[in-house]
Scaffold this active site. Structure first.
Site, PDB file in Angstrom:
ATOM      1  N   LYS A  78       0.852  -1.196   0.000  1.00 14.08           N
ATOM      2  CA  LYS A  78       0.000   0.000   0.000  1.00 14.08           C
ATOM      3  C   LYS A  78       0.888   1.246   0.000  1.00 14.08           C
ATOM      4  CE  LYS A  78      -3.778   2.054   2.759  1.00 14.08           C
ATOM      5  NZ  LYS A  78      -4.571   1.939   4.008  1.00 14.08           N
ATOM      6  N   SER A 153      -9.596   1.974   3.229  1.00 11.47           N
ATOM      7  CA  SER A 153      -8.783   2.739   2.322  1.00 11.47           C
ATOM      8  C   SER A 153      -7.779   1.914   1.523  1.00 11.47           C
ATOM      9  CB  SER A 153      -8.022   3.815   3.103  1.00 11.47           C
ATOM     10  OG  SER A 153      -7.098   3.196   3.998  1.00 11.47           O
ATOM     11  N   SER A 177      -9.587  -0.345   7.449  1.00  8.94           N
ATOM     12  CA  SER A 177      -9.051  -0.247   6.094  1.00  8.94           C
ATOM     13  C   SER A 177      -8.411  -1.508   5.522  1.00  8.94           C
ATOM     14  CB  SER A 177      -8.029   0.878   6.014  1.00  8.94           C
ATOM     15  OG  SER A 177      -8.703   2.095   5.876  1.00  8.94           O
TER      16      SER A 177
HETATM   17  N1  GLN Z   1     -12.742   4.333   6.721  1.00 11.13           N
HETATM   18  C1  GLN Z   1     -12.090   4.780   7.916  1.00 11.13           C
HETATM   19  C2  GLN Z   1     -11.679   6.216   7.770  1.00 11.13           C
HETATM   20  O1  GLN Z   1     -12.009   6.767   6.795  1.00 11.13           O
HETATM   21  C3  GLN Z   1     -10.937   3.891   8.249  1.00 11.13           C
HETATM   22  C4  GLN Z   1      -9.728   4.178   7.475  1.00 11.13           C
HETATM   23  C5  GLN Z   1      -8.563   3.339   7.857  1.00 11.13           C
HETATM   24  O2  GLN Z   1      -8.696   2.305   8.517  1.00 11.13           O
HETATM   25  N2  GLN Z   1      -7.401   3.800   7.463  1.00 11.13           N
HETATM   26  O3  GLN Z   1     -11.039   6.789   8.590  1.00 11.13           O
END
Ligand code: GLN
Length: 485
Positions: A78, A153, A177
């Site tokens: 990532k 994400s 994420s």
């Molecule tokens: N969807 C969550 C956010 O927008 C989690 C994101 C993540 O785990 N990096 O913060």
């Protein structure tokens, strides 16, 4: 059978015997990426020559044959985790052109295990989002339906693994994420206990929540990856000096006699009915395999989204202060230094990142700090205690990973609150610091989209979580399904 469709454990066997070379394994992925990534856009960056050179070095050294855990296995990363000499942009314009000057701890571990660092996968900018639509470099498409999002994400990592464009990928999980995109793409995503895996070299989003973890095609590969990634690192003071069990050897014990907790707050109105049916069927399966089902309660679940979006944004506002155009990344010149900061950050950050910085700065500001940030920390403790109490009555907790399957591109982009609700089943886990995995447990009918089952464990209970996930997986066929691309 083409090599790119193999799991890591299948590929390793061939590499170990010398039936396949690291170069052939890498080339098979490069060919696959060439043929499907134009549709998916899971990768942001890939240097085929560099990947093949890494593979050749591994072939020459013979380490694929001497039992190294990932000898000759290419892994995608990532775009938020540093790999020396490769770009690291966090899918943000503010880091356009930035090249990493060091390896993250997890990347060092991958290298030591003989892995090939294959390329950079797409993500929501600075890991803020649930759909990968917040990337500054374009959208990644769900391999099961190109008109839908892959989750986020870490959407690029999930899509790459689900589409056989990688044998495994790394992601980061601050509020879901890893698990949510794994669920929406139909692969396995593991979020380790806070402190289990070092974050040295992971670009920080919310430091009290962030963890690095793997995406894999099955649970056995997840166990293997975790064995490589876990362990103490003096460079990350939150990493815990606790011995790393042989997660792979621990698989296969089954679930007989294990108590599985079902939180009543996680089977909610408004949840997709097919998701609920698939998860209920999975629970039945676990019961048939000998597990005992107990109803539990996590009474502060209702507050989790609010608490998370105060704590995560507060921490993000501090962590992202370093992107100011001075030391690295893009710079927009101004009349003086303050003007330069403002112009650089104004042009460099996308709208969701700005929203979070503003919200977090507000929650921390004098006068509001006690009412928002401190209050949120107190409720966070209650959420953690909910899990502590629940785990007195059960060994693992099983829930849906996401209340719904992959949604259409653009469906939630103009309603941040709707997007935030995607995390409803995953964020409490980060607030409590415990571990969890998402694995495939079915499909919706029309369109055919993957559904994920979430298995949660006690702090440092990775072995038990993997054991339950593995037992379920081995008794079902869902993990073998592949999208038609
Ligand atoms: N969807 C969550 C956010 O927008 C989690 C994101 C993540 O785990 N990096 O913060």
């Amino acid at each position: 059978m083409s090599l790119h469709t193999l799991t890591i454990h299948q590929l390793r066997e061939k590499l170990r015997r010398g039936n396949v070379s690291a170069r052939e394994a890498t080339q098979s992925l490069l060919d696959r990426i060439q043929s499907v990534d134009g549709k998916l856009k899971a990768y942001l960056w890939l240097d085929a020559e560099d990947a093949l050179a890494q593979a050749d070095a591994i072939d020459r050294s013979g380490i694929a044959k001497n039992g190294k855990l990932l000898g000759g296995v290419p892994v995608a990363i990532k775009d938020v985790i540093n790999v020396e000499g490769q770009p690291c942009t966090c899918a943000s314009k503010i880091l356009k052109g930035h090249t990493s000057v060091y390896d993250a701890f997890v990347v060092q571990r991958l290298r030591e295990a003989g892995a090939i660092l294959l390329g950079r996968t797409n993500m929501d900018e600075f890991a803020m989002g649930s759909s990968t639509e917040n990337s500054s470099w374009g959208i990644t498409h769900n391999p099961w339906d190109l008109e839908r999002i892959p989750g986020g994400s870490s959407g690029g990592s999930a899509a790459a693994v689900a589409a056989d464009e990688a044998f495994a990928a790394l992601g980061s999980d601050t509020g879901g994420s890893i698990r949510q995109p794994a669920s929406l793409c139909g692969c396995v995503g593991f979020k380790p206990t806070y402190g289990r895996v070092s974050r040295y070299g992971l670009v920080a989003f919310a430091s009290s929540l962030d963890q690095v973890g793997p995406f894999t095609k099955d649970v056995a590969d997840g166990a293997l990856m975790l064995r490589v990634l876990a362990g103490h690192d003096p460079h990350d003071t939150t990493s815990v000096p606790q011995p790393v069990p042989d997660y792979t050897a621990g698989l296969g014990k089954g679930v007989k006699g294990l108590r599985i907790g079902l939180p009543k707050e996680y089977f909610i109105d408004g949840m997709d009915r097919e998701v609920e049916a698939a998860v209920r069927a999975a629970i039945k399966k676990l019961q048939d395999l000998g597990a005992e089902i107990v109803e539990i309660s996590l009474p502060h679940t209702d507050y989790a989204v609010a608490v998370y979006y105060l704590i995560a944004t507060a921490e993000a506002s501090a962590n992202l202060a370093r992107f100011d155009g001075v030391r690295y990344g893009a710079r927009v010149t101004g009349e003086d230094v303050i003007d330069m900061y403002g112009k650089t950050r104004g042009a460099g950050f996308g709208p969701e990142v700005k929203r979070r910085i503003i919200l977090g700065t507000y929650a921390l500001s004098a006068g509001y700090h006690d009412a928002y940030y401190v209050r949120a920390q107190k409720v966070r403790t209650l959420i953690r205690q909910d899990f502590e109490k629940a785990f007195e009555r059960c060994d693992v907790i099983v829930t849906p990973t996401s209340p719904e399957v992959a949604f259409r591109i653009g469906e939630k982009t103009d309603d941040p609150l709707k997007m935030y609700l995607c995390d409803i089943f995953t964020i409490s886990v980060n607030l409590a610091g415990i571990c969890g995995v998402s694995l495939p447990c079915g499909f919706t009918n029309d369109p055919r989209l993957p559904i994920g089952l979430q298995v949660l464990g006690k702090p440092f209970g990775e072995e038990t979580v993997l054991g339950v996930a593995h037992a379920y997986e081995q008794a079902t066929e869902w993990h073998k399904a592949r999208p038609n691309l």
